[in-house]
Design an enzyme around this catalytic site. Sequence first.
Site, short mmCIF file in Angstrom:
data_model
loop_
_atom_site.label_atom_id
_atom_site.label_comp_id
_atom_site.label_asym_id
_atom_site.label_seq_id
_atom_site.Cartn_x
_atom_site.Cartn_y
_atom_site.Cartn_z
N ASP A 2 0.86 -1.19 0.00
CA ASP A 2 0.00 0.00 0.00
C ASP A 2 0.90 1.24 0.00
OD1 ASP A 2 -2.04 1.80 0.23
OD2 ASP A 2 -2.74 1.12 2.20
N ASN A 48 9.89 -8.44 -8.62
CA ASN A 48 9.34 -7.12 -8.93
C ASN A 48 10.47 -6.12 -9.17
OD1 ASN A 48 9.36 -4.64 -6.89
ND2 ASN A 48 9.56 -6.53 -5.68
N MET A 50 9.26 -2.67 -9.33
CA MET A 50 8.27 -1.59 -9.33
C MET A 50 8.97 -0.23 -9.41
SD MET A 50 5.53 -3.41 -9.05
CE MET A 50 4.21 -2.29 -8.67
N PHE A 52 9.53 2.02 -6.77
CA PHE A 52 8.94 3.05 -5.88
C PHE A 52 7.92 3.93 -6.62
CE2 PHE A 52 13.05 3.33 -3.08
CZ PHE A 52 12.75 2.11 -2.52
N ASN A 81 7.30 3.80 5.45
CA ASN A 81 8.58 3.40 4.88
C ASN A 81 8.99 4.44 3.83
OD1 ASN A 81 10.25 2.08 2.84
ND2 ASN A 81 9.81 0.14 3.85
N ASN A 114 14.34 2.89 4.17
CA ASN A 114 14.55 1.80 3.22
C ASN A 114 15.78 2.10 2.36
OD1 ASN A 114 14.42 -0.27 1.40
ND2 ASN A 114 12.52 0.40 0.42
N SER A 117 16.07 -1.53 -1.40
CA SER A 117 15.38 -1.94 -2.62
C SER A 117 16.41 -2.08 -3.73
CB SER A 117 14.34 -0.91 -3.03
OG SER A 117 13.94 -1.16 -4.37
N ASN A 119 15.68 -1.84 -6.82
CA ASN A 119 15.10 -1.26 -8.04
C ASN A 119 15.29 0.23 -8.21
OD1 ASN A 119 14.09 -3.84 -8.79
ND2 ASN A 119 12.48 -3.59 -7.25
N THR A 120 16.04 0.85 -7.30
CA THR A 120 16.45 2.24 -7.48
C THR A 120 17.97 2.20 -7.61
OG1 THR A 120 14.60 3.13 -6.20
CG2 THR A 120 16.55 4.53 -6.39
N LYS A 154 15.59 -0.89 7.12
CA LYS A 154 15.28 -2.13 6.39
C LYS A 154 16.46 -2.52 5.51
CE LYS A 154 11.77 -4.38 3.59
NZ LYS A 154 10.39 -4.32 3.10
N ASN A 183 14.54 -7.24 2.85
CA ASN A 183 13.94 -6.88 1.56
C ASN A 183 14.13 -8.05 0.58
OD1 ASN A 183 12.93 -5.19 -0.59
ND2 ASN A 183 13.67 -3.43 0.59
N GLY A 204 9.40 -14.22 -1.57
CA GLY A 204 8.62 -15.44 -1.39
C GLY A 204 9.48 -16.61 -0.95
N TYR A 252 4.40 -10.22 2.63
CA TYR A 252 4.00 -9.62 1.35
C TYR A 252 3.63 -10.74 0.38
CZ TYR A 252 3.84 -6.14 -2.41
OH TYR A 252 3.42 -5.30 -3.42
#
Length: 281
Positions: A2, A48, A50, A52, A81, A114, A117, A119-120, A154, A183, A204, A252
């Site tokens: 979310d 993923n 994504m 951010f 976060n 955070n 991640s 992905n940045t 995190k 993460n 997962g 998640y």
Amino acid sequence: MDKDGVALEAWEKLGFGFVEVGTVTALPQLGNPKPRLFRFPELGALINRMGFNNNGARSLAQRMEALQNSGKRPGIPIGINIGKSRVIPLESAHSDYLESFRLLYQHGDYIVLNVSSPNTPGLRDLQHVESLAKILGTLRDWEGGNASKPLLLKIAPDLAPKEITDIASLCEKEQLAGIIATNTTLDHSALRSNHHDEIGGLSGRPLQEKSTAVIRQLRDVTHLPIVGCGGIFSSANANEKFQAGANLVQIYTGFIYRGPALIREICSGLPYSCCGNSLTQ
Ligand SMILES: Cc1cc2nc3c(=O)[nH]c(=O)nc-3n(C[C@H](O)[C@H](O)[C@H](O)COP(=O)(O)O)c2cc1C
């Protein structure tokens, strides 16, 4: 999941004991082009990238304020976060984090930094203690000596043991409220040859052992609270995290595959040894 805190009332009703929104960044951003989320149901995994996607810290602050004013703020603790805006260079990360921290400080029951991640671009480099010390120092300076808001860090599951130890001691020095482990991972070896690979963070079941190992290492070197996360699909998996040293757990990917039933299963399935503390009451 979310990012912008649009479903806060629902999370409480589904039975979560606490919820964490975000990652939000100081600047609103679209995230990476789609497709950016991939399912591997036979592995109980997701990948993923994504990036951010979120409406920005100011927008979340306004939503939280409106929720508060309407008397509908959930009773459960809400964590926020925060991450680095993609267009801001790594050298300026401290001011970018500060912007989000300042805007959201009063709205979160706790704030999560955070830096993990994948992905940045370059974000995980901020886990190096020098970079991390600069960011934490900036936030603490702004708080001005009366650090009252619980601040958590995190971390990634792909850190070397020495990095984990160094990060833990910095977190103690800066009096953080806890560490969230972990993460997503960049180790895609679980996909092997019969699954196509995708760029991004893997979560997962393939992450389950790896994140538990990080919790175990952390618990060996720190007394700080640990929030365990990674591959929890059952109350048994949650309990493995507690056994390794976690004080709380988050989900998640398990929630994606198992749905809301998993929440109550975890909350009711803990063995008696875990029921004596306030976390499960
Ligand atoms: C689609 C997706 C988006 C995610 N976005 C974020 C994020 O914005 N910020 C963050 O700290 N972690 C993010 N994560 C990581 C999860 O919060 C969690 O740490 C990780 O997936 C491991 O837990 P799990 O195996 O239960 O999914 C994301 C994970 C997924 C699958």
